[in-house]
Design a protein around this motif. Structure first.
Motif, PDB file in Angstrom:
ATOM      1  N   MET A   1       0.899  -1.178   0.080  1.00  0.00           N
ATOM      2  CA  MET A   1      -0.036   0.112  -0.015  1.00  0.00           C
ATOM      3  C   MET A   1       0.886   1.181   0.064  1.00  0.00           C
ATOM      4  SD  MET A   1      -2.735   1.376   2.920  1.00  0.00           S
ATOM      5  CE  MET A   1      -4.283   0.558   2.240  1.00  0.00           C
ATOM      6  N   LYS A   2       0.221   2.462  -0.881  1.00  0.00           N
ATOM      7  CA  LYS A   2       1.242   3.622  -0.779  1.00  0.00           C
ATOM      8  C   LYS A   2       1.243   4.194   0.552  1.00  0.00           C
ATOM      9  CE  LYS A   2      -2.192   6.189  -3.349  1.00  0.00           C
ATOM     10  NZ  LYS A   2      -2.440   6.817  -4.577  1.00  0.00           N
ATOM     11  N   LYS A   3       2.143   5.143   0.824  1.00  0.00           N
ATOM     12  CA  LYS A   3       2.126   5.915   1.826  1.00  0.00           C
ATOM     13  C   LYS A   3       0.879   6.674   2.210  1.00  0.00           C
ATOM     14  CE  LYS A   3       4.778   9.464   4.326  1.00  0.00           C
ATOM     15  NZ  LYS A   3       5.505  10.635   4.205  1.00  0.00           N
ATOM     16  N   LEU A   4       0.197   6.816   3.407  1.00  0.00           N
ATOM     17  CA  LEU A   4      -0.958   7.464   3.646  1.00  0.00           C
ATOM     18  C   LEU A   4      -0.700   8.972   3.354  1.00  0.00           C
ATOM     19  CD1 LEU A   4      -2.408   5.949   6.976  1.00  0.00           C
ATOM     20  CD2 LEU A   4      -2.987   5.387   4.750  1.00  0.00           C
ATOM     21  N   LEU A   5      -1.889   9.344   2.731  1.00  0.00           N
ATOM     22  CA  LEU A   5      -1.626  10.975   2.706  1.00  0.00           C
ATOM     23  C   LEU A   5      -1.850  11.680   4.053  1.00  0.00           C
ATOM     24  CD1 LEU A   5      -4.107  11.201  -0.538  1.00  0.00           C
ATOM     25  CD2 LEU A   5      -1.614  11.187  -0.546  1.00  0.00           C
ATOM     26  N   ASN A   6      -1.350  12.702   4.292  1.00  0.00           N
ATOM     27  CA  ASN A   6      -1.379  13.724   5.174  1.00  0.00           C
ATOM     28  C   ASN A   6      -1.327  15.245   4.731  1.00  0.00           C
ATOM     29  OD1 ASN A   6      -1.487  11.751   7.577  1.00  0.00           O
ATOM     30  ND2 ASN A   6       0.576  10.943   6.921  1.00  0.00           N
ATOM     31  N   GLY A   7      -1.767  16.071   5.553  1.00  0.00           N
ATOM     32  CA  GLY A   7      -1.770  17.433   5.064  1.00  0.00           C
ATOM     33  C   GLY A   7      -2.718  17.976   4.263  1.00  0.00           C
ATOM     34  N   LYS A   8      -2.084  18.643   3.031  1.00  0.00           N
ATOM     35  CA  LYS A   8      -3.067  19.227   2.464  1.00  0.00           C
ATOM     36  C   LYS A   8      -4.056  18.439   1.506  1.00  0.00           C
ATOM     37  CE  LYS A   8      -2.950  22.840  -1.107  1.00  0.00           C
ATOM     38  NZ  LYS A   8      -2.010  23.601  -2.283  1.00  0.00           N
ATOM     39  N   VAL A   9      -5.194  19.062   1.577  1.00  0.00           N
ATOM     40  CA  VAL A   9      -6.369  18.310   0.898  1.00  0.00           C
ATOM     41  C   VAL A   9      -6.952  19.348   0.162  1.00  0.00           C
ATOM     42  CG1 VAL A   9      -8.632  17.280   0.912  1.00  0.00           C
ATOM     43  CG2 VAL A   9      -7.239  16.577   2.699  1.00  0.00           C
ATOM     44  N   ASP A  10      -6.825  19.482  -1.202  1.00  0.00           N
ATOM     45  CA  ASP A  10      -7.185  20.431  -2.274  1.00  0.00           C
ATOM     46  C   ASP A  10      -8.504  20.242  -3.145  1.00  0.00           C
ATOM     47  OD1 ASP A  10      -6.018  18.490  -3.871  1.00  0.00           O
ATOM     48  OD2 ASP A  10      -4.237  20.038  -4.305  1.00  0.00           O
ATOM     49  N   SER A  11      -8.833  19.056  -2.955  1.00  0.00           N
ATOM     50  CA  SER A  11     -10.402  18.617  -3.685  1.00  0.00           C
ATOM     51  C   SER A  11     -10.809  17.592  -3.147  1.00  0.00           C
ATOM     52  CB  SER A  11      -9.894  18.274  -5.131  1.00  0.00           C
ATOM     53  OG  SER A  11      -9.188  16.768  -4.746  1.00  0.00           O
ATOM     54  N   PRO A  12     -12.445  17.288  -3.404  1.00  0.00           N
ATOM     55  CA  PRO A  12     -12.872  16.230  -2.883  1.00  0.00           C
ATOM     56  C   PRO A  12     -12.329  14.833  -3.084  1.00  0.00           C
ATOM     57  CG  PRO A  12     -14.645  17.867  -3.733  1.00  0.00           C
ATOM     58  CD  PRO A  12     -13.128  18.299  -4.084  1.00  0.00           C
ATOM     59  N   ALA A  13     -11.780  14.738  -4.335  1.00  0.00           N
ATOM     60  CA  ALA A  13     -11.321  13.470  -4.642  1.00  0.00           C
ATOM     61  C   ALA A  13      -9.960  13.185  -3.854  1.00  0.00           C
ATOM     62  CB  ALA A  13     -10.547  13.698  -6.143  1.00  0.00           C
ATOM     63  N   LYS A  58     -21.854  14.830   7.970  1.00  0.00           N
ATOM     64  CA  LYS A  58     -21.520  13.101   7.638  1.00  0.00           C
ATOM     65  C   LYS A  58     -20.111  12.797   7.524  1.00  0.00           C
ATOM     66  CE  LYS A  58     -26.077  11.580   6.082  1.00  0.00           C
ATOM     67  NZ  LYS A  58     -26.542  10.838   5.104  1.00  0.00           N
ATOM     68  N   ILE A  59     -19.443  14.004   6.760  1.00  0.00           N
ATOM     69  CA  ILE A  59     -17.700  13.948   6.605  1.00  0.00           C
ATOM     70  C   ILE A  59     -17.210  13.793   7.984  1.00  0.00           C
ATOM     71  CG2 ILE A  59     -16.034  15.094   5.566  1.00  0.00           C
ATOM     72  CD1 ILE A  59     -17.605  16.106   3.369  1.00  0.00           C
ATOM     73  N   PHE A  60     -17.630  14.733   8.755  1.00  0.00           N
ATOM     74  CA  PHE A  60     -17.021  14.740  10.244  1.00  0.00           C
ATOM     75  C   PHE A  60     -17.348  13.563  10.718  1.00  0.00           C
ATOM     76  CE2 PHE A  60     -16.496  19.275   9.390  1.00  0.00           C
ATOM     77  CZ  PHE A  60     -15.322  19.689   9.890  1.00  0.00           C
ATOM     78  N   ASP A  69      -8.370  14.198  11.990  1.00  0.00           N
ATOM     79  CA  ASP A  69      -8.822  15.483  12.455  1.00  0.00           C
ATOM     80  C   ASP A  69      -8.556  16.174  11.008  1.00  0.00           C
ATOM     81  OD1 ASP A  69      -9.031  15.478  15.105  1.00  0.00           O
ATOM     82  OD2 ASP A  69      -7.001  15.363  15.374  1.00  0.00           O
ATOM     83  N   MET A  70      -9.608  17.408  10.935  1.00  0.00           N
ATOM     84  CA  MET A  70      -9.497  18.383   9.849  1.00  0.00           C
ATOM     85  C   MET A  70      -8.918  19.671  10.460  1.00  0.00           C
ATOM     86  SD  MET A  70     -12.198  19.715   7.270  1.00  0.00           S
ATOM     87  CE  MET A  70     -12.671  18.390   6.354  1.00  0.00           C
ATOM     88  N   VAL A  71      -8.051  20.184   9.617  1.00  0.00           N
ATOM     89  CA  VAL A  71      -6.919  21.243  10.241  1.00  0.00           C
ATOM     90  C   VAL A  71      -7.170  22.483   9.074  1.00  0.00           C
ATOM     91  CG1 VAL A  71      -4.971  22.329  10.964  1.00  0.00           C
ATOM     92  CG2 VAL A  71      -5.570  20.047  11.652  1.00  0.00           C
ATOM     93  N   ILE A  72      -7.623  23.474   9.345  1.00  0.00           N
ATOM     94  CA  ILE A  72      -7.747  24.572   8.474  1.00  0.00           C
ATOM     95  C   ILE A  72      -6.828  25.890   8.703  1.00  0.00           C
ATOM     96  CG2 ILE A  72      -9.349  26.502   7.254  1.00  0.00           C
ATOM     97  CD1 ILE A  72     -10.237  23.640   7.000  1.00  0.00           C
ATOM     98  N   GLN A  73      -5.891  26.217   7.792  1.00  0.00           N
ATOM     99  CA  GLN A  73      -4.935  27.095   8.022  1.00  0.00           C
ATOM    100  C   GLN A  73      -4.832  27.998   6.836  1.00  0.00           C
ATOM    101  OE1 GLN A  73      -1.514  24.744   9.072  1.00  0.00           O
ATOM    102  NE2 GLN A  73      -0.697  24.717   6.992  1.00  0.00           N
TER     103      GLN A  73
END
Length: 89
Positions: A1-13, A58-60, A69-73
């Motif tokens: 499995m590829k490395k888990l994504l962390n950090g920036k989420v820039d789209s619903p996909a 529902k996403i939360f 957690d979701m972080v906004i900055q």
């Protein structure tokens, strides 16, 4: 499995892919996670596939179930930049 994504989420996909990767890393099926989170399997499938109009509440629920957690900055700002801007009159 590829490395888990962390950090920036820039789209619903990107959010959907992050959720899918964390679900699979925890060895939970889509149906099991839907049941644990109190959402429908169809909703979860659509979320993992980047549906543009997924319900925020529902996403939360799903993020909480996965221990995420979701972080906004602000873009391109560090915490110290923000603190400096707040101090200036």
């Amino acid at each position: 499995m590829k490395k888990l994504l962390n950090g920036k989420v820039d789209s619903p996909a990107a959010l959907g892919e992050l959720i899918r990767q964390h679900r699979k890393a925890q060895a939970i099926t889509l149906n099991e996670l839907a049941l644990l989170c109190g959402v429908g399997a169809r909703f979860l499938s659509e979320l993992e596939n980047g549906k543009l109009t997924a319900q925020l509440g529902k996403i939360f629920q799903v993020l909480n179930c996965l221990g995420l957690d979701m972080v906004i900055q602000p873009r391109n700002w560090t915490n110290s930049d923000t603190q400096d801007k707040l101090k200036k009159p």
